[in-house]
Design a protein around this motif. Sequence first.
Motif, mmCIF file in Angstrom:
data_model
loop_
_atom_site.group_PDB
_atom_site.id
_atom_site.type_symbol
_atom_site.label_atom_id
_atom_site.label_comp_id
_atom_site.label_asym_id
_atom_site.label_seq_id
_atom_site.Cartn_x
_atom_site.Cartn_y
_atom_site.Cartn_z
ATOM 1 N N THR A 277 0.948 -1.237 -0.015
ATOM 2 C CA THR A 277 -0.020 0.060 -0.053
ATOM 3 C C THR A 277 0.735 1.130 0.094
ATOM 4 O OG1 THR A 277 -1.739 -0.951 1.134
ATOM 5 C CG2 THR A 277 -2.013 1.087 1.174
ATOM 6 N N GLN A 281 1.196 4.403 -3.065
ATOM 7 C CA GLN A 281 0.972 5.673 -2.684
ATOM 8 C C GLN A 281 0.850 6.757 -3.593
ATOM 9 O OE1 GLN A 281 -1.083 6.911 -0.299
ATOM 10 N NE2 GLN A 281 0.287 7.863 1.493
ATOM 11 N N PHE A 284 -2.090 6.078 -5.839
ATOM 12 C CA PHE A 284 -3.228 6.452 -5.245
ATOM 13 C C PHE A 284 -3.319 8.122 -5.141
ATOM 14 C CE2 PHE A 284 -6.348 6.946 -1.581
ATOM 15 C CZ PHE A 284 -6.976 5.978 -1.805
ATOM 16 N N TYR A 320 -11.557 5.673 -1.416
ATOM 17 C CA TYR A 320 -10.747 5.165 -0.196
ATOM 18 C C TYR A 320 -11.403 4.146 0.416
ATOM 19 C CZ TYR A 320 -8.344 6.574 4.018
ATOM 20 O OH TYR A 320 -7.355 6.583 5.171
ATOM 21 N N ARG A 323 -10.123 1.052 -1.209
ATOM 22 C CA ARG A 323 -8.929 0.709 -0.976
ATOM 23 C C ARG A 323 -8.769 0.385 0.433
ATOM 24 N NH1 ARG A 323 -3.503 4.621 0.146
ATOM 25 N NH2 ARG A 323 -5.037 5.082 1.850
ATOM 26 N N PRO A 345 -6.004 1.821 -6.697
ATOM 27 C CA PRO A 345 -5.676 3.129 -7.480
ATOM 28 C C PRO A 345 -5.497 3.102 -8.879
ATOM 29 C CG PRO A 345 -3.718 1.995 -6.197
ATOM 30 C CD PRO A 345 -5.095 1.335 -5.990
#
Length: 362
Positions: A277, A281, A284, A320, A323, A345
């Motif tokens: 994750t 980033q 995303f 969000y 995710r 993402p």
Amino acid sequence: MILHRYYARRFVMAFLGTGAAFFTLMAMLDLVDQARRYGDTAGAGELVTLTLLNVPADLYEILPLIMIISGIAFFLGLARSSELVVTRAAGRSALSALTAPVAVTIMIGLASVALINPLVAATSRAFEARSDSLKGIDRVIALSDDGLWLRQGDEGAQTVIRAVSSNLDGTMLREASFLTLDAEGRPLQRVEADLAQLQSGRWLLRGVKRWPLTADNPETLAERLPQMTLASSLTAGQIRDSFGDPASISVWKLPGFIERLKAAGFTARRHQVFLQTELAQPAFLTAMLLIGAGFTMRHQRGGRVGVMVLGAILLSFGVYFLRNFAQILGENGQIPPALAAWAPPVAAILSSLGLLLHLEDG
């Protein structure tokens, strides 16, 4: 290039302004929360220190929200001043105007992973240490290259435990060694066991050899037992919680920590998902920017501005949530960690680009 630099500067200013506003608000709220928790045991300086140590982690957590709001503010500013109209009239498409903001977003994402993440991990560890000290809580487990170490006991005696490996929740230790110390730190006895199982309030040891360390020659008085029990103040929940949040480990050190977890016999799925994750980033954050662009990168038409802004924010919250849901599936082993981290993402970026291409008339 002049146009790209101008857009990049405008977007950076929007991002910094949004981030500063959130930092100020969160610092004030966190200071009140720390005063409520530790006002009786900590002074004003300690409360401010706790706040400054805790706010970076909270701010890093809402970085996608800061990005979507920054993107909305940036594109609304361009639309309100008709700069996007001028850009189109000059023969540049709206998609080309996204080049600079997307490049800045990717750099922010890379900086957040490579630089901000280790800083947040350090401040999180310092905050946990200070808050645990104020609560009177000690860390009971640690991992090293030669196995795992635990500590248990009370004011009368302490026991240091080392084991080569463990089961998933730390209640079954293999090749375990127990060293008991008195209140003054003097060794009382040493116990080695082939297998140690944590039950309710005790360790059940099998294949035991025990040395009384208060004797002049402990080896002559050593004894072998098929099994024995030792009192324990530990629980399985304490052992699991002592690993802490993966966010308190730097992304640079996380791969090694994952390997030590696996070598010790613990599951590292949660840390693997967190690592993937973090690596995802930048993608995303780019998705958050493109969502804002898809709803607000157009000429303003009266009352539709509020609807578009609301739609962008709701969609960003939906991504969000998606995710977080994918992370839960990854931590439970339902999907691979890489898929849990990268699928949301990537899907959001492709959907946003599809929306932009559909609306683009330049």
